[in-house]
Design a protein around this motif. Structure first.
Motif, PDB file in Angstrom:
ATOM      1  N   GLU A  42      44.396  -9.899  26.147  1.00 34.95           N
ATOM      2  CA  GLU A  42      44.726 -10.053  24.737  1.00 34.95           C
ATOM      3  C   GLU A  42      43.470 -10.042  23.868  1.00 34.95           C
ATOM      4  O   GLU A  42      43.486  -9.540  22.738  1.00 34.95           O
ATOM      5  N   VAL A  43      42.387 -10.593  24.403  1.00 33.80           N
ATOM      6  CA  VAL A  43      41.116 -10.567  23.669  1.00 33.80           C
ATOM      7  C   VAL A  43      40.645  -9.126  23.491  1.00 33.80           C
ATOM      8  O   VAL A  43      40.267  -8.698  22.385  1.00 33.80           O
ATOM      9  N   VAL A  44      40.680  -8.371  24.592  1.00 34.27           N
ATOM     10  CA  VAL A  44      40.218  -6.983  24.538  1.00 34.27           C
ATOM     11  C   VAL A  44      41.089  -6.152  23.602  1.00 34.27           C
ATOM     12  O   VAL A  44      40.577  -5.412  22.746  1.00 34.27           O
ATOM     13  N   VAL A  45      42.402  -6.265  23.737  1.00 32.82           N
ATOM     14  CA  VAL A  45      43.310  -5.499  22.895  1.00 32.82           C
ATOM     15  C   VAL A  45      43.143  -5.883  21.426  1.00 32.82           C
ATOM     16  O   VAL A  45      43.196  -5.026  20.539  1.00 32.82           O
ATOM     17  N   SER A  46      42.916  -7.182  21.167  1.00 34.55           N
ATOM     18  CA  SER A  46      42.728  -7.634  19.782  1.00 34.55           C
ATOM     19  C   SER A  46      41.508  -6.978  19.155  1.00 34.55           C
ATOM     20  O   SER A  46      41.547  -6.551  17.987  1.00 34.55           O
ATOM     21  N   TYR A  47      40.417  -6.907  19.927  1.00 32.80           N
ATOM     22  CA  TYR A  47      39.213  -6.270  19.401  1.00 32.80           C
ATOM     23  C   TYR A  47      39.440  -4.782  19.153  1.00 32.80           C
ATOM     24  O   TYR A  47      39.005  -4.225  18.141  1.00 32.80           O
ATOM     25  N   VAL A  48      40.123  -4.132  20.093  1.00 33.23           N
ATOM     26  CA  VAL A  48      40.378  -2.704  19.935  1.00 33.23           C
ATOM     27  C   VAL A  48      41.260  -2.450  18.717  1.00 33.23           C
ATOM     28  O   VAL A  48      41.007  -1.527  17.933  1.00 33.23           O
ATOM     29  N   LEU A  49      42.304  -3.272  18.532  1.00 33.56           N
ATOM     30  CA  LEU A  49      43.175  -3.109  17.374  1.00 33.56           C
ATOM     31  C   LEU A  49      42.451  -3.416  16.066  1.00 33.56           C
ATOM     32  O   LEU A  49      42.635  -2.730  15.054  1.00 33.56           O
ATOM     33  N   GLY A  50      41.622  -4.465  16.101  1.00 29.94           N
ATOM     34  CA  GLY A  50      40.868  -4.824  14.904  1.00 29.94           C
ATOM     35  C   GLY A  50      39.939  -3.714  14.469  1.00 29.94           C
ATOM     36  O   GLY A  50      39.919  -3.312  13.288  1.00 29.94           O
ATOM     37  N   PHE A  51      39.171  -3.189  15.428  1.00 29.12           N
ATOM     38  CA  PHE A  51      38.289  -2.070  15.102  1.00 29.12           C
ATOM     39  C   PHE A  51      39.099  -0.811  14.827  1.00 29.12           C
ATOM     40  O   PHE A  51      38.661   0.065  14.069  1.00 29.12           O
ATOM     41  N   GLY A  52      40.290  -0.708  15.467  1.00 24.44           N
ATOM     42  CA  GLY A  52      41.121   0.472  15.254  1.00 24.44           C
ATOM     43  C   GLY A  52      41.546   0.623  13.804  1.00 24.44           C
ATOM     44  O   GLY A  52      41.596   1.740  13.278  1.00 24.44           O
ATOM     45  N   ILE A  53      41.855  -0.490  13.140  1.00 21.06           N
ATOM     46  CA  ILE A  53      42.242  -0.425  11.730  1.00 21.06           C
ATOM     47  C   ILE A  53      41.085   0.090  10.880  1.00 21.06           C
ATOM     48  O   ILE A  53      41.252   0.930   9.992  1.00 21.06           O
ATOM     49  N   ILE A  54      39.884  -0.431  11.175  1.00 19.39           N
ATOM     50  CA  ILE A  54      38.701   0.052  10.453  1.00 19.39           C
ATOM     51  C   ILE A  54      38.439   1.519  10.770  1.00 19.39           C
ATOM     52  O   ILE A  54      38.049   2.310   9.898  1.00 19.39           O
ATOM     53  N   ASN A  55      38.685   1.884  12.037  1.00 19.11           N
ATOM     54  CA  ASN A  55      38.459   3.270  12.454  1.00 19.11           C
ATOM     55  C   ASN A  55      39.398   4.243  11.744  1.00 19.11           C
ATOM     56  O   ASN A  55      39.029   5.389  11.483  1.00 19.11           O
ATOM     57  N   VAL A  56      40.613   3.792  11.451  1.00 16.19           N
ATOM     58  CA  VAL A  56      41.548   4.640  10.712  1.00 16.19           C
ATOM     59  C   VAL A  56      40.986   4.962   9.333  1.00 16.19           C
ATOM     60  O   VAL A  56      40.969   6.120   8.891  1.00 16.19           O
ATOM     61  N   VAL A  57      40.492   3.937   8.667  1.00 15.96           N
ATOM     62  CA  VAL A  57      39.898   4.133   7.334  1.00 15.96           C
ATOM     63  C   VAL A  57      38.676   5.036   7.431  1.00 15.96           C
ATOM     64  O   VAL A  57      38.489   5.960   6.617  1.00 15.96           O
ATOM     65  N   GLN A  58      37.848   4.783   8.430  1.00 13.34           N
ATOM     66  CA  GLN A  58      36.647   5.604   8.621  1.00 13.34           C
ATOM     67  C   GLN A  58      37.015   7.061   8.868  1.00 13.34           C
ATOM     68  O   GLN A  58      36.407   7.980   8.281  1.00 13.34           O
ATOM     69  N   SER A  59      38.008   7.291   9.723  1.00  8.94           N
ATOM     70  CA  SER A  59      38.424   8.660  10.053  1.00  8.94           C
ATOM     71  C   SER A  59      38.940   9.388   8.821  1.00  8.94           C
ATOM     72  O   SER A  59      38.623  10.567   8.609  1.00  8.94           O
ATOM     73  N   VAL A  60      39.720   8.702   8.006  1.00 13.14           N
ATOM     74  CA  VAL A  60      40.262   9.317   6.801  1.00 13.14           C
ATOM     75  C   VAL A  60      39.141   9.705   5.836  1.00 13.14           C
ATOM     76  O   VAL A  60      39.103  10.827   5.317  1.00 13.14           O
ATOM     77  N   ILE A  61      38.201   8.788   5.621  1.00 16.50           N
ATOM     78  CA  ILE A  61      37.105   9.044   4.678  1.00 16.50           C
ATOM     79  C   ILE A  61      36.237  10.206   5.151  1.00 16.50           C
ATOM     80  O   ILE A  61      35.939  11.139   4.393  1.00 16.50           O
ATOM     81  N   VAL A  62      35.813  10.151   6.434  1.00 14.44           N
ATOM     82  CA  VAL A  62      34.930  11.196   6.967  1.00 14.44           C
ATOM     83  C   VAL A  62      35.622  12.554   6.969  1.00 14.44           C
ATOM     84  O   VAL A  62      35.045  13.571   6.545  1.00 14.44           O
ATOM     85  N   SER A  63      36.868  12.592   7.422  1.00 14.13           N
ATOM     86  CA  SER A  63      37.591  13.860   7.512  1.00 14.13           C
ATOM     87  C   SER A  63      37.823  14.473   6.131  1.00 14.13           C
ATOM     88  O   SER A  63      37.564  15.674   5.919  1.00 14.13           O
ATOM     89  N   PHE A  64      38.299  13.690   5.196  1.00 15.39           N
ATOM     90  CA  PHE A  64      38.568  14.215   3.856  1.00 15.39           C
ATOM     91  C   PHE A  64      37.275  14.629   3.153  1.00 15.39           C
ATOM     92  O   PHE A  64      37.257  15.611   2.410  1.00 15.39           O
ATOM     93  N   TYR A  65      36.196  13.893   3.390  1.00 19.23           N
ATOM     94  CA  TYR A  65      34.926  14.255   2.753  1.00 19.23           C
ATOM     95  C   TYR A  65      34.417  15.598   3.274  1.00 19.23           C
ATOM     96  O   TYR A  65      33.986  16.464   2.488  1.00 19.23           O
ATOM     97  N   LEU A  66      34.479  15.779   4.603  1.00 19.72           N
ATOM     98  CA  LEU A  66      34.007  17.027   5.185  1.00 19.72           C
ATOM     99  C   LEU A  66      34.861  18.212   4.737  1.00 19.72           C
ATOM    100  O   LEU A  66      34.334  19.262   4.359  1.00 19.72           O
ATOM    101  N   ILE A  67      36.170  18.031   4.764  1.00 14.56           N
ATOM    102  CA  ILE A  67      37.075  19.154   4.534  1.00 14.56           C
ATOM    103  C   ILE A  67      37.257  19.465   3.054  1.00 14.56           C
ATOM    104  O   ILE A  67      37.202  20.631   2.634  1.00 14.56           O
TER     105      ILE A  67
END
Length: 335
Positions: free
Chosen positions: A187-212
């Motif tokens: 649960e600790v590991v999954v929590s960290y992955v999910l927590g960073f995953g939410i930030i990663n979604v925002v990061q992916s959207v920003i980087v992808s839209f900026y490049l394209i």
């Protein structure tokens, strides 16, 4: 005397820190070796499919660093097994080009043009007909490498940030306190992955839209597949960063993983031309699959099923790293 004493103390610290000493001595050798293969041993030969062409033309292709592969249609080109497919009809060259790799497609066109000038059955007064199946003739160098750079930057930043964040949890004692509660290790590991995953979604959207949409790099496929791939890349990087943070005792030691874990992967993403035997090493590196999927979507317009293998490998690696992370957390649970 004080300068001498301090210098001696620093030398003794480095001597006792075997990992830092090994990094200083061996990491440059690893990177220089990869650069050697890039600049000295890389092959400039390209595979070119032949549907119909006179023997003299084929022999000229061989003389111009091309490897002819006989085929009946464009399937080898669509699979990425050749960089071009050629047929000669009535003395005129018709070629279909994979323009998703600017360097290799350029080598293929040069070989075809040279073979046309030397082939006795090819009319030099007729202009060759080139059709780009992927990419385009005016593909810029940045368009060519944008997908690879996107994968590399996301992997690099997420790996470093997630690793250092998890390291702080461990060195400050927060992790041990957390594991003294009824919470399970997975649960600790999954929590960290999910927590960073939410930030990663925002990061992916920003980087992808900026490049394209801001920088205007070439984009043929679906933006949703780009976002899915970058998210899968970020999750793999975060799980790997958390895993390797268990082998570090400070932020400095976490940064030491960059030249031995991150930088070598950059050589196997297609950014550089390597000998075929050496390119096989990239098959065990997550960044290879991330770059391959992004390039397929952005430059070739591949769909979900085309990149499904790359995504499955990234998912499998993430699950593997998470399982190891869960097992390693056992040593921090004192009760």
């Amino acid at each position: 005397m004080r300068v001498k004493a301090m210098s001696k103390r620093i030398l003794m610290q480095i001597k006792n820190d075997r990992r830092t000493l090994a990094l200083m001595l061996l990491a440059p050798l690893l990177i220089l070796t990869l650069l050697y293969f890039v600049f000295e041993e890389a092959e400039n030969t390209v595979d070119i499919g032949i549907i119909n062409a006179p023997r003299a033309f084929v022999e000229e292709l061989i003389q111009n660093n091309a490897v002819p592969v006989y085929c009946q249609d464009l399937r080898l080109l669509e699979k990425g097994e050749v960089m071009a497919v050629v047929t000669v009809e009535s003395g005129k060259i018709h070629a279909w080009i994979d323009g998703s790799n600017k360097a290799k497609s350029g080598n293929a066109i040069q070989a075809i043009e040279a073979a046309g000038r030397g082939g006795f059955s090819v009319r030099t007064d007729l202009k060759s007909d080139y059709t780009y199946i992927y990419g385009r003739e005016d593909l810029s160098l940045f368009d060519d490498f944008a997908s690879i750079l996107m994968a590399f930057l996301i992997f690099f930043l997420v790996f470093l940030i997630s690793g250092i964040s998890f390291l702080k949890e461990r060195t400050t004692g927060t992790l041990e306190k957390l594991l003294s509660t009824p919470i399970k290790r997975w649960e600790v590991v999954v929590s960290y992955v999910l927590g960073f995953g939410i930030i990663n979604v925002v990061q992916s959207v920003i980087v992808s839209f900026y490049l394209i949409y801001i920088l205007g790099v070439m984009m043929v496929g679906s933006i949703w597949l780009v976002l899915l791939t970058t998210l899968a890349t970020a999750i793999t990087a975060s799980t790997l960063g958390i895993l390797l943070s268990t082998a570090a005792n400070s932020e400095f030691q976490m940064i030491q993983f960059i030249p031995i874990i991150i930088v070598p992967q950059g050589f196997f993403t297609g950014l550089f031309t390597l000998p075929p035997a050496l390119e096989l090493i990239g098959r065990v590196m997550p960044l290879y699959y991330a770059a391959d999927a992004l390039k397929g979507v952005m430059l070739k317009g591949e769909g979900f099923w085309d990149i499904s293998f790359d995504l499955m490998v990234l998912a499998a690696l993430s699950a593997f790293f998470m399982i190891i992370n869960t097992r390693l957390l056992k040593k921090y649970r004192r009760i």
